[in-house]
Design a protein around this motif. Structure first.
Motif, short mmCIF file in Angstrom:
data_model
loop_
_atom_site.label_atom_id
_atom_site.label_comp_id
_atom_site.label_asym_id
_atom_site.label_seq_id
_atom_site.Cartn_x
_atom_site.Cartn_y
_atom_site.Cartn_z
N LEU A 1 7.88 87.15 28.62
CA LEU A 1 8.99 87.92 29.19
C LEU A 1 8.51 89.22 29.83
N VAL A 2 7.55 89.88 29.20
CA VAL A 2 7.00 91.12 29.76
C VAL A 2 6.29 90.83 31.09
N THR A 3 5.53 89.73 31.12
CA THR A 3 4.82 89.36 32.35
C THR A 3 5.79 89.00 33.46
N VAL A 4 6.84 88.23 33.10
CA VAL A 4 7.86 87.86 34.09
C VAL A 4 8.53 89.11 34.64
N ALA A 5 8.85 90.07 33.76
CA ALA A 5 9.47 91.32 34.21
C ALA A 5 8.60 92.05 35.22
N MET A 6 7.29 92.14 34.93
CA MET A 6 6.37 92.81 35.85
C MET A 6 6.31 92.09 37.19
N ARG A 7 6.31 90.75 37.16
CA ARG A 7 6.20 89.98 38.41
C ARG A 7 7.47 90.11 39.25
N ILE A 8 8.62 90.12 38.59
CA ILE A 8 9.87 90.30 39.34
C ILE A 8 9.89 91.67 40.00
N ARG A 9 9.50 92.69 39.23
CA ARG A 9 9.52 94.05 39.77
C ARG A 9 8.55 94.18 40.95
N SER A 10 7.43 93.46 40.87
CA SER A 10 6.46 93.55 41.96
C SER A 10 6.94 92.85 43.22
N ALA A 11 7.92 91.94 43.09
CA ALA A 11 8.37 91.14 44.23
C ALA A 11 9.55 91.75 44.96
N VAL A 12 10.19 92.77 44.36
CA VAL A 12 11.39 93.32 44.98
C VAL A 12 11.07 94.62 45.72
N ARG A 13 12.08 95.18 46.37
CA ARG A 13 11.91 96.41 47.12
C ARG A 13 12.10 97.62 46.19
N GLU A 14 11.71 98.79 46.70
CA GLU A 14 11.68 99.99 45.86
C GLU A 14 13.06 100.36 45.32
N ASN A 15 14.10 100.19 46.13
CA ASN A 15 15.42 100.62 45.67
C ASN A 15 16.22 99.50 45.00
N ASP A 16 15.63 98.31 44.84
CA ASP A 16 16.30 97.23 44.12
C ASP A 16 16.24 97.51 42.61
N VAL A 17 17.32 97.14 41.92
CA VAL A 17 17.43 97.45 40.49
C VAL A 17 17.18 96.17 39.69
N VAL A 18 16.07 96.13 38.95
CA VAL A 18 15.70 94.95 38.16
C VAL A 18 16.12 95.19 36.72
N THR A 19 16.87 94.25 36.16
CA THR A 19 17.36 94.40 34.79
C THR A 19 17.15 93.11 34.00
N ARG A 20 17.09 93.28 32.71
CA ARG A 20 17.05 92.12 31.81
C ARG A 20 18.37 92.11 31.04
N LEU A 21 19.10 90.99 31.16
CA LEU A 21 20.42 90.90 30.54
C LEU A 21 20.34 90.42 29.10
N GLY A 22 19.19 89.88 28.72
CA GLY A 22 19.03 89.34 27.38
C GLY A 22 18.35 87.99 27.43
N GLY A 23 17.63 87.64 26.36
CA GLY A 23 16.94 86.35 26.33
C GLY A 23 16.01 86.21 27.52
N ASP A 24 16.14 85.11 28.25
CA ASP A 24 15.28 84.86 29.41
C ASP A 24 16.05 85.01 30.71
N GLU A 25 17.07 85.86 30.70
CA GLU A 25 17.90 86.03 31.89
C GLU A 25 17.70 87.43 32.47
N PHE A 26 17.39 87.46 33.76
CA PHE A 26 17.16 88.70 34.48
C PHE A 26 18.13 88.78 35.66
N ALA A 27 18.48 90.01 36.04
CA ALA A 27 19.34 90.21 37.20
C ALA A 27 18.72 91.27 38.10
N VAL A 28 18.82 91.05 39.40
CA VAL A 28 18.31 92.01 40.38
C VAL A 28 19.45 92.38 41.31
#
Length: 472
Positions: free
Chosen positions: A99-126
């Protein structure tokens, strides 16, 4: 007498400055503490991403900006594929690392002002502020690409793909609305093979709402006795004697009338209601068999009851107990019940399926592979499974009399079934010629419109009372 040392006075201004510095330091500490408290309240502890509240705040800001003329925001909902099974096999520590690795990869793929969040479990929202759909799609595809490489876990590495749903906000949207619709798009992605991005389609929402309505009505139908069973005979080809009947469920809807199972069984399977439906069929069919055994006119006809069991039944630890309890309640021997299982339900051959099948076999109920030949048709598993019978799919019988080589082909299938120590039941028999042809090659049992269509209990009981051989 010694001289007293004079007391040195501190100027009032100096004392005030020192006090002010102290107060200022305390205020800075308090400000920092409040900042950290607010930050913690908006941060996911495991990944360091924003949490649900951070998403809510960012969405409200983006919607306010859109109301003032900015481009509406878009939301990407990211759900990992197969994470539950991965967590069970890899353990909690490894799943947290994933989950930590996935979070880092998602953050690296989005733009600077995009908001990356984890909603719980294995679900993320951008949340993508002021972003049109085509740009949001490009960001979503970058996320999928970033998740493509394997994740190194030390002893091994795993690939953790994801399904992504995209929804662009409308002016009326609340955070709950856009999350729900992005979730529908994400489920579409999973249903189409996973590791894809799907854009929300309003027709999906309509279908989902319709499905929920049907599920609610079906749940009520089970409780309110709107379901009915129809019965179709299974006949011994050499004598015409009834050896069993298959219980087939129908829904007697108060508005739409009689609804056939192909219209509601798939929905029951998709929503988890199939277990409750199956238990109703089990109890009702076994109770009806008891009534026929006790009825003076039909008591002498000692035939079995056949019901369909689902893949969900094989995955339920309570299913064997439910079967045993239903038979015990009606004082019926286990061999008076035959469970029909589709090839797709048993071909998975996982540990729980094997346990359930073995337990049912030890209980003494009959086990039959339904629609044999319509799916996987692997002859190898016939010898390994604890089943007693094979019901051959109707597609093989329909060409009898049209293709001269068809009877030889059916004889070969019958030989394989017999060599595996199993009995064969042939579906789709519609004419006397088909019944005779199958009997001539050693087929033991048959089912189809030639012997009788599925009938409600009262009509089937009437046929039982006057028929000794089928058809009449």
């Amino acid at each position: 007498m010694s001289a007293t040392k004079p007391h040195r006075l501190v100027p009032a201004d100096s004392r005030i400055e020192k006090l002010e510095r102290h107060v200022q330091a305390l205020m800075q500490e308090l400000h920092q503490a409040r900042y950290e408290q607010r930050r913690d309240a908006l941060t996911d502890a495991l990944t360091g991403l924003g949490n649900r509240q951070a998403l809510v705040n960012s969405f409200i800001e983006a919607q306010d900006a859109a109301a003032k003329g900015a481009v509406p925001p878009a939301l990407l909902l990211v759900n990992l594929d197969g994470f539950k099974a991965l967590k069970n096999s890899a353990g909690h520590a490894a799943s947290d690392q994933i989950l930590v690795t996935v979070a880092m990869r998602i953050r690296s793929a989005v733009r600077e002002n995009d908001v990356v969040t984890r909603l719980g479990g294995d679900e993320f929202a951008v949340l993508l502020p002021a972003t049109p759909q085509n740009r949001a799609t490009a960001v979503g595809n970058r996320i999928l690409a970033a998740l493509e490489p394997n994740i190194d876990l030390g002893n091994n590495s795993i690939r953790c793909g994801a399904s992504v749903g995209l929804r662009t906000a409308e002016p009326h949207h609340s955070i709950e609305d856009i999350l729900q619709e992005a979730d529908l798009a994400m489920e579409d992605s999973k249903n189409e093979g996973r590791n894809k991005l799907k854009v929300f389609d309003p027709a999906t929402l309509h279908a989902q709402l319709l499905q929920r309505q049907i599920v609610g009505e079906l749940r009520e139908a089970i409780r309110a006795d709107q379901l009915v069973l129809y019965y179709q005979p299974i006949v011994e080809l050499s004598t015409g004697r009834i050896e069993g009947c298959e219980a087939l469920v129908r829904w007697n809807h108060p508005v739409h009338g009689l609804i056939m199972p192909d219209q509601f069984i798939p929905i029951a399977e998709a929503t988890g209601l199939i277990a409750e439906l199956g238990r109703w069929v089990l109890r009702t069919a076994v109770r009806q068999l008891r009534r026929w055994r006790d009825h003076p006119v039909t008591a002498q006809q000692d035939f079995s009851m056949r019901i369909n069991a689902s893949a969900a039944d094989l995955q339920s630890l309570e299913f064997v107990d439910a079967v045993s309890a239903a038979l015990a309640e009606e004082h019926l021997a286990p061999d008076s019940l035959v469970l029909e299982l589709t090839e797709s339900a048993i071909i998975q051959n996982n540990e729980l399926d094997r346990y359930t099948l073995a337990s049912l076999h030890r209980l003494g109920v009959g086990l039959e592979i339904d629609d044999f030949g319509a799916g996987y048709s692997s002859m190898g598993y016939l010898r390994k499974l604890p089943v007693d019978r094979v019901k051959v799919d109707r597609q093989f019988v329909k060409d009898l009399g049209k293709d001269p080589s068809q009877l030889g082909f059916l004889a070969a299938i019958q030989h394989v079934i017999h060599s595996c120590g199993l009995e064969g039941v042939w579906e789709g028999i519609e004419t006397a010629e088909q019944a005779e042809a199958l009997r001539s090659i050693g087929c033991a049992s048959g089912q189809g419109y030639y012997f009788g269509r599925p009938l409600p209990e009262a009509e089937f009981t009437e046929q039982l009372s006057r028929l000794r051989t089928w058809p009449g």
